[in-house]
Design a protein around this motif. Structure first.
Motif, PDB file in Angstrom:
ATOM      1  N   ALA A 194       0.832  -1.202   0.000  1.00 32.03           N
ATOM      2  CA  ALA A 194       0.000   0.000   0.000  1.00 32.03           C
ATOM      3  C   ALA A 194       0.867   1.253   0.000  1.00 32.03           C
ATOM      4  CB  ALA A 194      -0.928  -0.003   1.215  1.00 32.03           C
ATOM      5  N   VAL A 195       1.971   1.211   0.740  1.00 32.32           N
ATOM      6  CA  VAL A 195       2.926   2.313   0.689  1.00 32.32           C
ATOM      7  C   VAL A 195       3.490   2.447  -0.721  1.00 32.32           C
ATOM      8  CG1 VAL A 195       5.178   3.122   1.522  1.00 32.32           C
ATOM      9  CG2 VAL A 195       3.528   2.154   3.130  1.00 32.32           C
ATOM     10  N   GLY A 196       3.737   1.307  -1.360  1.00 34.38           N
ATOM     11  CA  GLY A 196       4.212   1.330  -2.742  1.00 34.38           C
ATOM     12  C   GLY A 196       3.204   1.954  -3.689  1.00 34.38           C
ATOM     13  N   VAL A 197       1.910   1.668  -3.477  1.00 33.87           N
ATOM     14  CA  VAL A 197       0.863   2.280  -4.296  1.00 33.87           C
ATOM     15  C   VAL A 197       0.917   3.798  -4.169  1.00 33.87           C
ATOM     16  CG1 VAL A 197      -1.632   2.596  -4.547  1.00 33.87           C
ATOM     17  CG2 VAL A 197      -0.690   0.294  -4.276  1.00 33.87           C
ATOM     18  N   LEU A 198       1.075   4.283  -2.949  1.00 38.96           N
ATOM     19  CA  LEU A 198       1.110   5.732  -2.715  1.00 38.96           C
ATOM     20  C   LEU A 198       2.346   6.354  -3.346  1.00 38.96           C
ATOM     21  CD1 LEU A 198      -0.109   8.215  -1.438  1.00 38.96           C
ATOM     22  CD2 LEU A 198       1.010   7.605   0.727  1.00 38.96           C
ATOM     23  N   VAL A 199       3.510   5.748  -3.134  1.00 36.57           N
ATOM     24  CA  VAL A 199       4.747   6.270  -3.727  1.00 36.57           C
ATOM     25  C   VAL A 199       4.655   6.238  -5.252  1.00 36.57           C
ATOM     26  CG1 VAL A 199       7.229   5.867  -4.017  1.00 36.57           C
ATOM     27  CG2 VAL A 199       6.186   5.675  -1.748  1.00 36.57           C
ATOM     28  N   GLY A 200       4.156   5.127  -5.793  1.00 36.02           N
ATOM     29  CA  GLY A 200       4.014   5.010  -7.240  1.00 36.02           C
ATOM     30  C   GLY A 200       3.025   6.013  -7.801  1.00 36.02           C
ATOM     31  N   ALA A 201       1.932   6.252  -7.068  1.00 37.16           N
ATOM     32  CA  ALA A 201       0.921   7.213  -7.527  1.00 37.16           C
ATOM     33  C   ALA A 201       1.489   8.631  -7.561  1.00 37.16           C
ATOM     34  CB  ALA A 201      -0.305   7.150  -6.633  1.00 37.16           C
ATOM     35  N   LEU A 202       2.270   8.989  -6.553  1.00 43.00           N
ATOM     36  CA  LEU A 202       2.874  10.318  -6.541  1.00 43.00           C
ATOM     37  C   LEU A 202       3.918  10.457  -7.653  1.00 43.00           C
ATOM     38  CD1 LEU A 202       3.231  10.824  -2.682  1.00 43.00           C
ATOM     39  CD2 LEU A 202       1.638  11.982  -4.228  1.00 43.00           C
ATOM     40  N   TYR A 227       5.163  12.345 -13.191  1.00 47.81           N
ATOM     41  CA  TYR A 227       5.364  12.001 -14.607  1.00 47.81           C
ATOM     42  C   TYR A 227       4.346  12.711 -15.496  1.00 47.81           C
ATOM     43  CZ  TYR A 227       4.990   9.482 -18.972  1.00 47.81           C
ATOM     44  OH  TYR A 227       4.903   9.181 -20.309  1.00 47.81           O
ATOM     45  N   LEU A 228       3.081  12.667 -15.128  1.00 47.49           N
ATOM     46  CA  LEU A 228       2.033  13.283 -15.942  1.00 47.49           C
ATOM     47  C   LEU A 228       2.226  14.790 -16.054  1.00 47.49           C
ATOM     48  CD1 LEU A 228      -1.068  11.293 -14.647  1.00 47.49           C
ATOM     49  CD2 LEU A 228      -0.019  11.136 -16.920  1.00 47.49           C
ATOM     50  N   LEU A 229       2.597  15.429 -14.954  1.00 51.01           N
ATOM     51  CA  LEU A 229       2.836  16.867 -14.989  1.00 51.01           C
ATOM     52  C   LEU A 229       4.056  17.194 -15.848  1.00 51.01           C
ATOM     53  CD1 LEU A 229       2.184  17.750 -11.226  1.00 51.01           C
ATOM     54  CD2 LEU A 229       0.707  18.257 -13.183  1.00 51.01           C
ATOM     55  N   ALA A 230       5.118  16.398 -15.688  1.00 52.18           N
ATOM     56  CA  ALA A 230       6.332  16.643 -16.463  1.00 52.18           C
ATOM     57  C   ALA A 230       6.116  16.342 -17.939  1.00 52.18           C
ATOM     58  CB  ALA A 230       7.479  15.787 -15.908  1.00 52.18           C
ATOM     59  N   ALA A 231       5.330  15.317 -18.245  1.00 53.97           N
ATOM     60  CA  ALA A 231       5.097  14.930 -19.640  1.00 53.97           C
ATOM     61  C   ALA A 231       4.271  15.971 -20.391  1.00 53.97           C
ATOM     62  CB  ALA A 231       4.393  13.578 -19.684  1.00 53.97           C
ATOM     63  N   THR A 245      11.445  11.090 -21.983  1.00 54.86           N
ATOM     64  CA  THR A 245      12.682  10.771 -21.261  1.00 54.86           C
ATOM     65  C   THR A 245      12.845  11.637 -20.015  1.00 54.86           C
ATOM     66  OG1 THR A 245      13.825  12.258 -22.801  1.00 54.86           O
ATOM     67  CG2 THR A 245      13.945   9.884 -23.250  1.00 54.86           C
ATOM     68  N   LEU A 246      12.607  12.923 -20.140  1.00 55.14           N
ATOM     69  CA  LEU A 246      12.741  13.816 -18.995  1.00 55.14           C
ATOM     70  C   LEU A 246      11.617  13.592 -17.985  1.00 55.14           C
ATOM     71  CD1 LEU A 246      13.881  17.210 -20.598  1.00 55.14           C
ATOM     72  CD2 LEU A 246      15.243  15.555 -19.307  1.00 55.14           C
ATOM     73  N   ALA A 247      10.428  13.274 -18.481  1.00 57.59           N
ATOM     74  CA  ALA A 247       9.301  13.001 -17.575  1.00 57.59           C
ATOM     75  C   ALA A 247       9.571  11.765 -16.726  1.00 57.59           C
ATOM     76  CB  ALA A 247       8.019  12.836 -18.376  1.00 57.59           C
ATOM     77  N   LEU A 271       0.905   4.115 -20.606  1.00 54.48           N
ATOM     78  CA  LEU A 271       0.870   3.086 -19.564  1.00 54.48           C
ATOM     79  C   LEU A 271       1.875   3.337 -18.441  1.00 54.48           C
ATOM     80  CD1 LEU A 271       0.501  -0.191 -21.671  1.00 54.48           C
ATOM     81  CD2 LEU A 271      -1.275   1.009 -20.374  1.00 54.48           C
ATOM     82  N   ILE A 272       2.739   4.328 -18.607  1.00 56.47           N
ATOM     83  CA  ILE A 272       3.784   4.558 -17.603  1.00 56.47           C
ATOM     84  C   ILE A 272       3.212   4.887 -16.221  1.00 56.47           C
ATOM     85  CG2 ILE A 272       5.654   6.134 -16.937  1.00 56.47           C
ATOM     86  CD1 ILE A 272       6.613   6.078 -19.818  1.00 56.47           C
ATOM     87  N   PRO A 273       2.175   5.732 -16.102  1.00 57.26           N
ATOM     88  CA  PRO A 273       1.632   5.981 -14.749  1.00 57.26           C
ATOM     89  C   PRO A 273       1.176   4.703 -14.053  1.00 57.26           C
ATOM     90  CG  PRO A 273       0.840   7.648 -16.270  1.00 57.26           C
ATOM     91  CD  PRO A 273       1.540   6.612 -17.103  1.00 57.26           C
ATOM     92  N   ALA A 274       0.407   3.878 -14.747  1.00 61.79           N
ATOM     93  CA  ALA A 274      -0.051   2.616 -14.150  1.00 61.79           C
ATOM     94  C   ALA A 274       1.122   1.693 -13.865  1.00 61.79           C
ATOM     95  CB  ALA A 274      -1.046   1.934 -15.087  1.00 61.79           C
ATOM     96  N   THR A 275       2.127   1.708 -14.738  1.00 64.21           N
ATOM     97  CA  THR A 275       3.317   0.876 -14.547  1.00 64.21           C
ATOM     98  C   THR A 275       4.061   1.260 -13.279  1.00 64.21           C
ATOM     99  OG1 THR A 275       3.579   0.521 -16.934  1.00 64.21           O
ATOM    100  CG2 THR A 275       5.536   0.222 -15.553  1.00 64.21           C
ATOM    101  N   LEU A 276       4.188   2.550 -13.028  1.00 64.25           N
ATOM    102  CA  LEU A 276       4.880   3.012 -11.827  1.00 64.25           C
ATOM    103  C   LEU A 276       4.142   2.562 -10.559  1.00 64.25           C
ATOM    104  CD1 LEU A 276       5.817   6.617 -12.987  1.00 64.25           C
ATOM    105  CD2 LEU A 276       7.429   4.782 -12.446  1.00 64.25           C
TER     106      LEU A 276
END
Length: 250
Positions: free
Chosen positions: A41-49, A54-58, A64-66, A137-142
């Motif tokens: 669950a901690v991983g879900v939170l870290v991955g979600a953030l 990523y979405l903001l940077a993309a 690559t930079l995102a 798919l990168i957000p879900a992958t993270l």
């Protein structure tokens, strides 16, 4: 009941990240003992953030930079806690021959050549794998990668013994039960529903193989695990998951 479970979750969050927790959450060793069920669950939170970064940077930068921004955010959120474990583990197992020597090397706060090279290779492999994944798919992958890899580390708490008399993972050294492991596994599997089934299955397979290989290595060389071993398992399982998503047998 709910307050107690929240305390367990926040105990895990405080231990593994820099994120703030409510003031009413104390430093209860019993809560930390029971917090392992919430590692994914901690991983879900870290991955979600990281996915949000990523979405903001993309929206303004190339992929690559995102991806680099997402990786940097996860490193900041966790204080590179698991990466430190990876480098220490590689230093210990790479430079030590006997159990005592391996444990002493891992306890040394300085990073050696084995650990430095391994850390660079790990981060490079993570970056290279992520930029090859469909950007959509990168957000879900993270989210899935951070959650599943923490479950991989949690399995060591169920199957191996802690081998130090003290250390950063000593509060977690109690073996978790099958029910707690099943709860953690269910949490880890949920984010996989956001990904295509076959690639997700290959990702899980590679992560499982990496975890089994490391568990066997730990048992054979030192008779169990340390905190560094937990971090190393999370790191290798995460990268293995990303690589599994990219498997193409067509």
């Amino acid at each position: 009941m709910l307050r107690r479970e929240l305390e367990y979750f926040f105990a895990a969050l405080r231990f593994f990240t820099r994120l703030p927790v409510p003031a009413w959450v104390g430093h209860d060793s019993i809560a930390l003992d029971h917090s392992a069920r919430y590692f994914p669950a901690v991983g879900v939170l870290v991955g979600a953030l990281a996915a949000l970064v990523y979405l903001l940077a993309a929206s303004i930068w190339p992929t690559t930079l995102a991806v680099l921004a997402a990786m940097a955010s996860a490193l900041y959120l966790t204080g590179a806690f698991h990466e430190d474990g990876w480098s220490d583990m590689v230093d210990g197992f790479g430079g030590g021959w006997e159990k005592a020597q391996i444990l002493n090397i891992m306890k040394d706060s300085r990073i050696g050549s084995f650990g430095a090279i391994a850390l660079v290779m790990l981060l490079l492999a993570r970056f290279c794998a992520l930029i090859e994944i469909d950007p959509l798919l990168i957000p879900a992958t993270l989210i899935a990668g951070h959650s599943l890899s923490r479950f991989a580390a949690t399995t060591l708490l169920h199957g191996l013994d802690y081998v130090r008399d003290e250390g950063k993972a000593k509060p977690l050294a109690t073996r978790i039960g099958s029910g707690e492991l099943a709860f953690a596994g269910g949490t880890a599997l949920l984010p996989l529903l956001l990904l295509p089934a076959l690639p997700a299955a290959f990702g899980c397979l590679l992560a499982a193989l990496a975890t089994l290989w490391l568990a066997r290595l730990y048992r054979r060389r030192i008779g169990g695990y340390t905190g560094d071993c937990l971090g190393a398992t999370q790191q290798l399982a995460e990268v293995a998951f990303y690589c599994g998503l990219l498997c193409d047998f067509s």
